[in-house]
Write a protein that holds these residues in place. Structure first.
Motif, PDB file in Angstrom:
ATOM      1  N   SER A 112      10.857  44.553  11.143  1.00  0.00           N
ATOM      2  CA  SER A 112       9.265  44.418  10.546  1.00  0.00           C
ATOM      3  C   SER A 112       8.515  45.345  11.173  1.00  0.00           C
ATOM      4  O   SER A 112       7.373  46.114  10.572  1.00  0.00           O
ATOM      5  N   LEU A 116       5.688  48.105   9.578  1.00  0.00           N
ATOM      6  CA  LEU A 116       4.232  47.696   9.707  1.00  0.00           C
ATOM      7  C   LEU A 116       3.500  48.668  10.459  1.00  0.00           C
ATOM      8  O   LEU A 116       2.127  49.347   9.296  1.00  0.00           O
ATOM      9  N   PHE A 127      -6.915  43.168   5.342  1.00  0.00           N
ATOM     10  CA  PHE A 127      -6.270  42.163   6.090  1.00  0.00           C
ATOM     11  C   PHE A 127      -6.862  41.528   6.781  1.00  0.00           C
ATOM     12  O   PHE A 127      -7.469  40.287   7.277  1.00  0.00           O
ATOM     13  N   ALA A 130      -9.413  40.003   5.856  1.00  0.00           N
ATOM     14  CA  ALA A 130      -9.717  38.142   5.071  1.00  0.00           C
ATOM     15  C   ALA A 130      -8.324  37.091   6.458  1.00  0.00           C
ATOM     16  O   ALA A 130      -9.196  36.124   6.608  1.00  0.00           O
ATOM     17  N   PHE A 131      -8.030  37.996   7.674  1.00  0.00           N
ATOM     18  CA  PHE A 131      -7.615  37.418   8.264  1.00  0.00           C
ATOM     19  C   PHE A 131      -8.848  36.893   9.843  1.00  0.00           C
ATOM     20  O   PHE A 131      -9.578  36.004   9.849  1.00  0.00           O
ATOM     21  N   CYS A 151      -3.638  45.171  15.441  1.00  0.00           N
ATOM     22  CA  CYS A 151      -2.641  45.020  14.897  1.00  0.00           C
ATOM     23  C   CYS A 151      -1.761  46.239  14.268  1.00  0.00           C
ATOM     24  O   CYS A 151       0.074  46.512  14.513  1.00  0.00           O
ATOM     25  N   LEU A 154       0.039  48.486  17.888  1.00  0.00           N
ATOM     26  CA  LEU A 154       1.777  47.243  17.597  1.00  0.00           C
ATOM     27  C   LEU A 154       2.638  48.834  17.675  1.00  0.00           C
ATOM     28  O   LEU A 154       3.911  48.991  18.555  1.00  0.00           O
TER      29      LEU A 154
ATOM     30  N   VAL B  21       3.119  38.866  13.838  1.00  0.00           N
ATOM     31  CA  VAL B  21       2.043  39.539  13.140  1.00  0.00           C
ATOM     32  C   VAL B  21       2.046  40.079  11.078  1.00  0.00           C
ATOM     33  O   VAL B  21       1.728  40.445   9.870  1.00  0.00           O
ATOM     34  N   MET B  22       3.709  40.918  10.969  1.00  0.00           N
ATOM     35  CA  MET B  22       4.295  41.164   9.864  1.00  0.00           C
ATOM     36  C   MET B  22       3.900  40.414   8.575  1.00  0.00           C
ATOM     37  O   MET B  22       3.734  40.805   7.691  1.00  0.00           O
ATOM     38  N   PHE B  24       2.494  37.603   8.820  1.00  0.00           N
ATOM     39  CA  PHE B  24       0.837  37.694   8.434  1.00  0.00           C
ATOM     40  C   PHE B  24       0.544  38.324   7.205  1.00  0.00           C
ATOM     41  O   PHE B  24      -0.362  37.753   6.971  1.00  0.00           O
ATOM     42  N   ILE B  25       0.635  39.058   7.592  1.00  0.00           N
ATOM     43  CA  ILE B  25      -0.087  40.843   6.597  1.00  0.00           C
ATOM     44  C   ILE B  25       0.343  40.248   5.548  1.00  0.00           C
ATOM     45  O   ILE B  25      -0.324  40.194   4.824  1.00  0.00           O
ATOM     46  N   PHE B  28      -0.875  36.732   3.870  1.00  0.00           N
ATOM     47  CA  PHE B  28      -2.479  37.275   3.475  1.00  0.00           C
ATOM     48  C   PHE B  28      -2.941  37.365   2.756  1.00  0.00           C
ATOM     49  O   PHE B  28      -3.477  37.840   1.790  1.00  0.00           O
TER      50      PHE B  28
END
Lengths: 288, 280
Positions: A112, A116, A127, A130-131, A151, A154, B21-22, B24-25, B28
């Motif tokens: 993941s 990312l 993102f 929106a979040f 984010c 990370l 986080v991953m 959620f991205i 969303f």
């Protein structure tokens, strides 16, 4: 006989032509790059002064300085680093020290993070909007922008820290357990200090990445150029300031040049420091 | 000391946040795109008459074309230049020159995209404008993108070339191969996977690049007829319109973000697979 001579001549010619092509490519790249640097220096130095760094922007940034923008940038960076670093470093320690490299959990987390790392910054912006801005109701604020950048940071912070931890010689771990140290004690007193330079290099690179970021902040941290009152206030980052001055403010080129020079010098300093820490590590791995 | 008991649990919690986080991205992006994905058909994004989001016409194809064209053009320029740069530092340059050239490329990699965009806007676009107005064009976008992805191609190619086992180079020398013969017959084939991985990564970077292209490419939604026509890329479109988009329009922008992310993930997976093959 004649053929052989002719072939040899051709081959020599080919060597020569290839060498010329490669040298001209290198000269071209260097020339364009030096042109860019000289342009930045010439355009920036004429407008750069102590007042530029310490005054508030006036007239949409055409006059005055970038003090409030530097403060906003710093706050966004602080939010991003303070939230991303604990999560990233905890993940890195877990991946490097506590989880078998082929385990299901480790593989999932690593995958993941890898995904990312490939997400383009504008998608992080979407993102974040929106979040953080809409769903959590933080609006266009320094907090939204900083968390969006967190984010983005990370994967960089985790992979550099994990690489640094894995580079610590295995004899350290063996010696620690032979001496009867617990794993936590060995980690705190031995392995983390040994991996600290690599982790610091990763942190600096992450800060550099965040400082350079524009697209992810466009619709998360907002546009306001005034001095931010709180973390929930909108604040304009330095990179966004350059964008706004050059695209939306007629006559904003001079302060934009000066801001670009400030940004590039900051990044240069950070990158040089990072490379110093990362000396001996795989530089190319850290850079990309 | 109970630290040994709670430390792994705490670390696991941190890693879980990274996982969250991953997801959620993804959640969303998909959630925000849902109004379009469920209501309008995907085909509509390719068959609508034009991109007039306020009138409900959502044709993404001109922008997708522009994105692909700009990235391809930048790759076509950056591959020879980057490969030449890597070969220069590995084979041709004396070591002091090679090191300073590498530093130069690393410096180039550290310049933020907004500065490239700004330089393109103030220097490149006026120059192009004198030659072929309006200046802000697909070509300007390609040139700026080339500068931005050149370091990626160079650094990856350099790493791949430097990783070729030294016995191969020695054997080539023992066989009396010329310098270019060694490069063409030994080094490039041996480093092929790594170099290709670098090129793919550079392509992915070019696809997702927003600010620099936004600033120099003119941002007119159209199929370009020549490289001198202004174009708008998908990423630039998101940057330009998200601030005021509502309803379906906003959802379409999220769909285009999802599309970009999908494209880039496919490319990144290809690069990773190739990079693994290099190390075997």
């Amino acid at each position: 006989m004649y053929d052989a001579v002719c072939n040899r001549g051709l081959r020599k010619l080919r060597e020569y032509v290839v060498q010329c092509l490669i040298y001209s490519a290198v000269v071209l790249v260097s020339a364009v790059f030096i042109w860019l640097l000289i342009d930045l220096l010439r355009g920036g130095l004429s407008h750069l002064s102590w007042e530029f760094v310490t005054e508030l922007p006036r007239d949409a940034g055409r006059a005055g300085g970038i003090a409030s923008i530097l403060i906003s940038t710093l706050l966004i960076l602080l939010v991003a680093v303070l939230t991303a670093v604990p999560v990233a470093w905890m993940t890195a320690i877990l991946l490097a020290e506590f989880v078998a490299i082929g385990s299901w959990f480790g593989k999932t987390v690593r995958f993941s993070l890898y995904v990312l790392a490939g997400v383009p910054s504008i998608v992080f912006g979407l993102f974040g909007n929106a979040f953080f801005c809409v769903y959590l109701g933080l609006g266009f604020s320094i907090l939204s922008g900083g968390l969006t950048l967190a984010c983005m940071l990370l994967p960089i912070l985790t992979s550099t820290a994990e690489a640094g931890l894995r580079a610590v010689s295995h004899t350290y771990r063996l010696a620690a357990s032979a001496l009867g140290l617990s794993r936590a004690a060995a980690l705190l007193h031995l392995i983390l200090p040994a991996a600290a330079p690599a982790m610091a290099a990763g942190l600096l690179l992450g800060i550099g990445r965040a400082l350079a970021e524009t697209a992810a902040l466009l619709f998360t941290s907002g546009y306001a150029e005034r001095m931010p009152d709180s973390l929930l206030d909108s604040g304009r980052a330095l990179a966004l300031h350059i964008f706004d001055l050059s695209m939306n403010v007629p006559g904003g080129d001079e302060p934009a040049y000066a801001s670009a020079l400030v940004l590039v010098s900051l990044l240069l300093g950070i990158n040089i420091l990072a490379m110093k820490f990362a000396y001996g590590l795989q530089r190319s791995k850290l850079m990309l | 000391m109970p630290i040994d008991q709670w430390l792994p649990g705490m670390l696991r919690a941190g890693a879980l946040i990274a996982l969250l986080v991953m997801s959620f991205i993804l959640i969303f992006l998909i959630g925000e795109s849902w109004p379009v994905l469920s209501k309008l058909s995907i085909a509509q994004l390719g068959t609508d008459s034009s991109w007039h989001p306020l009138e409900g016409a959502y044709n993404l194809m001109p922008m997708l074309t522009a994105t692909v064209l700009a990235s391809t053009g930048a790759l076509l320029l950056a591959i020879p230049l980057g490969l030449a740069s890597a070969l220069f530092t590995v084979f041709y340059a004396p070591s002091c020159l090679a090191i300073s050239y590498k530093r130069l490329i690393e410096l180039l990699a550290g310049i933020p995209s907004v500065v490239f965009g700004f330089w393109g806007l103030t220097v490149l676009v006026p120059l192009l404008n004198q030659w072929q107005p309006p200046g802000a064009s697909l070509l300007a976008g390609i040139l700026v993108l080339t500068l931005m992805i050149l370091p990626t191609v160079t650094v990856m190619a350099h790493a791949a070339l430097a990783a070729v086992p030294v016995e191969l180079v020695r054997s080539a020398a023992a066989l009396g191969l010329s310098r270019f013969g060694t490069i063409q017959g030994v080094m490039l084939p041996a480093a092929k996977a790594g170099i290709t991985a670098g090129i793919i990564l550079a392509g992915a970077r070019a696809l997702g690049e927003t600010m620099a292209v936004l600033m120099v490419a003119g941002n007119v939604v159209q199929y370009p007829e020549t490289v001198f026509d202004p174009v708008r890329t998908l990423a630039a479109n998101i940057a330009l319109e998200t601030a005021y988009a509502m309803g379906d329009h906003r959802a379409v922008l999220f769909v285009s973000g999802l599309l970009l992310m999908g494209l880039i993930m496919v490319l990144a997976a290809m690069a990773e697979a190739l990079g693994k093959r290099q190390h075997v």
